[in-house]
Every structure is written in structure tokens, then in C-alpha cells.
Design a protein around this motif. Structure first.
Motif, PDB file in Angstrom:
ATOM      1  N   ARG A  82      -3.936   5.731  -7.994  1.00  9.15           N
ATOM      2  CA  ARG A  82      -3.261   6.310  -6.834  1.00  9.15           C
ATOM      3  C   ARG A  82      -1.867   6.759  -7.258  1.00  9.15           C
ATOM      4  NH1 ARG A  82      -2.101   3.717  -0.898  1.00  9.15           N
ATOM      5  NH2 ARG A  82      -0.752   5.429  -0.305  1.00  9.15           N
ATOM      6  N   ASN A  83      -1.433   7.874  -6.705  1.00  6.61           N
ATOM      7  CA  ASN A  83      -0.078   8.343  -6.971  1.00  6.61           C
ATOM      8  C   ASN A  83       0.939   7.391  -6.355  1.00  6.61           C
ATOM      9  OD1 ASN A  83      -0.918  10.639  -8.355  1.00  6.61           O
ATOM     10  ND2 ASN A  83      -1.071  11.822  -6.469  1.00  6.61           N
ATOM     11  N   GLY A  84       2.088   7.279  -6.967  1.00  4.97           N
ATOM     12  CA  GLY A  84       3.154   6.457  -6.426  1.00  4.97           C
ATOM     13  C   GLY A  84       2.911   4.978  -6.620  1.00  4.97           C
ATOM     14  N   ARG A  85       3.689   4.194  -5.901  1.00  3.15           N
ATOM     15  CA  ARG A  85       3.609   2.735  -6.020  1.00  3.15           C
ATOM     16  C   ARG A  85       3.131   2.094  -4.728  1.00  3.15           C
ATOM     17  NH1 ARG A  85       8.900   1.020  -9.563  1.00  3.15           N
ATOM     18  NH2 ARG A  85       8.304   2.229 -11.369  1.00  3.15           N
ATOM     19  N   GLY A  86       2.537   2.874  -3.852  1.00  2.00           N
ATOM     20  CA  GLY A  86       2.070   2.365  -2.567  1.00  2.00           C
ATOM     21  C   GLY A  86       0.930   1.380  -2.722  1.00  2.00           C
ATOM     22  N   ALA A  87       0.473   0.897  -1.598  1.00  2.00           N
ATOM     23  CA  ALA A  87      -0.599  -0.094  -1.572  1.00  2.00           C
ATOM     24  C   ALA A  87      -1.910   0.496  -2.078  1.00  2.00           C
ATOM     25  CB  ALA A  87      -0.780  -0.608  -0.147  1.00  2.00           C
ATOM     26  N   ALA A  88      -2.749  -0.380  -2.576  1.00  3.34           N
ATOM     27  CA  ALA A  88      -4.113   0.013  -2.927  1.00  3.34           C
ATOM     28  C   ALA A  88      -4.857   0.311  -1.627  1.00  3.34           C
ATOM     29  CB  ALA A  88      -4.801  -1.118  -3.685  1.00  3.34           C
ATOM     30  N   HIS A  89      -5.898   1.108  -1.702  1.00  2.00           N
ATOM     31  CA  HIS A  89      -6.702   1.352  -0.501  1.00  2.00           C
ATOM     32  C   HIS A  89      -8.132   1.729  -0.884  1.00  2.00           C
ATOM     33  CE1 HIS A  89      -5.440   5.549  -1.312  1.00  2.00           C
ATOM     34  NE2 HIS A  89      -6.611   5.851  -0.784  1.00  2.00           N
ATOM     35  N   TYR A  90      -9.006   1.625   0.127  1.00  2.00           N
ATOM     36  CA  TYR A  90     -10.417   1.945  -0.058  1.00  2.00           C
ATOM     37  C   TYR A  90     -10.748   3.197   0.729  1.00  2.00           C
ATOM     38  CZ  TYR A  90     -15.473   1.733   0.216  1.00  2.00           C
ATOM     39  OH  TYR A  90     -16.809   2.048   0.139  1.00  2.00           O
ATOM     40  N   GLU A  91     -11.504   4.083   0.106  1.00  2.00           N
ATOM     41  CA  GLU A  91     -11.970   5.314   0.753  1.00  2.00           C
ATOM     42  C   GLU A  91     -13.489   5.224   0.841  1.00  2.00           C
ATOM     43  OE1 GLU A  91     -10.542   8.350  -1.882  1.00  2.00           O
ATOM     44  OE2 GLU A  91      -8.478   7.647  -1.726  1.00  2.00           O
ATOM     45  N   ARG A  92     -14.003   5.052   2.064  1.00  2.00           N
ATOM     46  CA  ARG A  92     -15.457   4.882   2.237  1.00  2.00           C
ATOM     47  C   ARG A  92     -16.224   6.106   1.738  1.00  2.00           C
ATOM     48  NH1 ARG A  92     -18.213   0.739   4.251  1.00  2.00           N
ATOM     49  NH2 ARG A  92     -20.283   1.113   5.060  1.00  2.00           N
ATOM     50  N   THR A 103       0.101   2.978 -15.547  1.00  2.00           N
ATOM     51  CA  THR A 103       0.795   4.184 -15.998  1.00  2.00           C
ATOM     52  C   THR A 103       1.861   4.616 -15.008  1.00  2.00           C
ATOM     53  OG1 THR A 103      -0.839   5.661 -14.994  1.00  2.00           O
ATOM     54  CG2 THR A 103      -1.200   5.022 -17.297  1.00  2.00           C
ATOM     55  N   ARG A 104       1.807   4.091 -13.800  1.00  2.00           N
ATOM     56  CA  ARG A 104       2.807   4.415 -12.781  1.00  2.00           C
ATOM     57  C   ARG A 104       3.777   3.252 -12.557  1.00  2.00           C
ATOM     58  NH1 ARG A 104       1.659   9.588 -11.450  1.00  2.00           N
ATOM     59  NH2 ARG A 104      -0.525  10.007 -11.171  1.00  2.00           N
ATOM     60  N   GLY A 105       3.692   2.216 -13.393  1.00  2.00           N
ATOM     61  CA  GLY A 105       4.595   1.084 -13.268  1.00  2.00           C
ATOM     62  C   GLY A 105       4.293   0.183 -12.089  1.00  2.00           C
ATOM     63  N   SER A 106       3.043   0.137 -11.658  1.00  2.00           N
ATOM     64  CA  SER A 106       2.664  -0.679 -10.500  1.00  2.00           C
ATOM     65  C   SER A 106       1.579  -1.684 -10.844  1.00  2.00           C
ATOM     66  CB  SER A 106       2.200   0.232  -9.354  1.00  2.00           C
ATOM     67  OG  SER A 106       3.245   1.033  -8.898  1.00  2.00           O
ATOM     68  N   GLN A 107       1.838  -2.494 -11.834  1.00  2.00           N
ATOM     69  CA  GLN A 107       0.857  -3.472 -12.261  1.00  2.00           C
ATOM     70  C   GLN A 107       0.542  -4.500 -11.173  1.00  2.00           C
ATOM     71  OE1 GLN A 107       3.478  -2.481 -14.017  1.00  2.00           O
ATOM     72  NE2 GLN A 107       2.881  -2.063 -16.108  1.00  2.00           N
ATOM     73  N   TRP A 108       1.394  -4.629 -10.162  1.00  2.00           N
ATOM     74  CA  TRP A 108       1.165  -5.625  -9.107  1.00  2.00           C
ATOM     75  C   TRP A 108      -0.212  -5.461  -8.470  1.00  2.00           C
ATOM     76  CZ3 TRP A 108      -0.283  -4.285  -4.323  1.00  2.00           C
ATOM     77  CH2 TRP A 108      -0.056  -2.962  -3.932  1.00  2.00           C
ATOM     78  N   ALA A 109      -0.719  -4.258  -8.399  1.00  2.00           N
ATOM     79  CA  ALA A 109      -2.012  -4.018  -7.744  1.00  2.00           C
ATOM     80  C   ALA A 109      -3.196  -4.320  -8.650  1.00  2.00           C
ATOM     81  CB  ALA A 109      -2.090  -2.580  -7.254  1.00  2.00           C
TER      82      ALA A 109
END
Length: 167
Positions: A82-92, A103-109
């Protein structure tokens, strides 16, 4: 068919954040007392790449307990960054889980609890509130089956203390 309103979203995320904090500190404090019970916290898997996330999720969907419990486990998920550092999400549509990645510096997800949360969305049979009681019950069952009963208990207690409806 319209999807029912998602009234528990904030409560669910607040409860999960408590669990994340406990697991983040589990190396320093592996045993905690929760709701009168002493628990040895499980190790939460962390991932370095989207490829390892994809592999992990396909392995979870292939578990006999998961396949037997949820028919949608037969539908593979696809992971994308996902672009940016926003929350993970599911797309049905497309059965896609989008996570901000390394690669976006958001290893938290790129952690097991976040991925199982998104997978619990995937396993829904049909239209339901995104974070409603059916979702929370499914997430607890999934966490118990994959991470272990201690993690499921921790999540159940956190949901209860945050006023999250389950089941």
C-alpha cells in the motif's frame, strides 16, 4: 445489498493496540498477569518482505483447522504494498490485502496480528459490519488457531475491557 454500519471500528483498534503493545514488550516481560491469569506471551511473527507475508497467509489458509471452519479459506488472498504509511486493509474484490511495507518504512504492519486481522475480513461469508461481533469472534478464533490460546485469551480480554461486542 448495503453493508451494515461499522460501529465498533475504533473500539476494536484500541483493543488490538493494547495487545500489540504487550507483544512488543514480550521479550522483556514474557509473563504477564491478565484478568487474574498468568500468561506466557507467545512470540508474534514479524516479516521482512511482502513475499514472506504472501507465503505466510497462504500457509494459514491451508491449515486444516482454518479450511474446516471457514469456506472462504479456499479462496487465496493476494498481498500488495500500500502507498504511504496508513493502515493495512482488505479489499474483498480481488481478495487483496494491502499493507504498507518495508520499502515504504512501515514495518509495523508486517506483523502477524495485523495480517490475521486482515485475513479475518477475508474469511467473512458475506455482508457484515467490518468490525462487528461476527468479525471479532472470527478474529479471536483465528488468533487462537494460529498463534495460540494465550494470544486468543489476551485478545478476548482486551475486547471485553474495551467494550467490544464478540460473537
Amino acid at each position: 445489498m448495503p453493508v451494515p454500519r461499522d460501529t465498533q471500528r475504533t473500539l476494536v483498534y484500541d483493543a488490538e493496540n493494547l495487545v500489540h503493545r504487550l507483544l512488543d514488550r514480550s521479550a522483556q516481560f514474557p509473563v504477564v498477569e491478565i484478568a487474574g491469569s498468568r500468561l506466557t506471551l507467545p512470540v508474534e511473527r514479524r516479516f521482512a518482505t511482502l513475499e514472506s507475508v504472501q507465503h505466510y497467509l497462504l500457509q494459514v489458509l491451508a491449515l486444516p483447522t482454518v479450511r474446516a471452519r471457514w469456506p472462504r479459506a479456499a479462496v487465496a488472498v493476494v498481498v500488495r504494498e500500500r502507498n504511504g504509511r496508513g493502515a493495512a486493509h482488505y479489499e474483498r474484490a480481488g481478495a487483496m490485502i494491502a499493507v504498507p511495507g518495508a520499502t515504504r518504512g512501515s514495518q509495523w504492519a508486517l506483523r502477524e496480528f495485523v495480517l490475521l486481522h486482515e485475513l479475518a475480513h477475508h474469511l467473512a461469508d458475506g455482508a457484515e459490519p467490518s468490525h462487528g461481533s461476527a468479525f471479532t469472534a472470527r478474529l479471536i478464533e483465528l488468533v487462537e488457531a494460529v498463534i495460540g490460546p494465550e494470544a486468543g485469551f489476551l485478545l478476548r480480554v482486551s475486547f471485553g475491557e474495551n467494550g467490544v461486542r464478540v460473537g
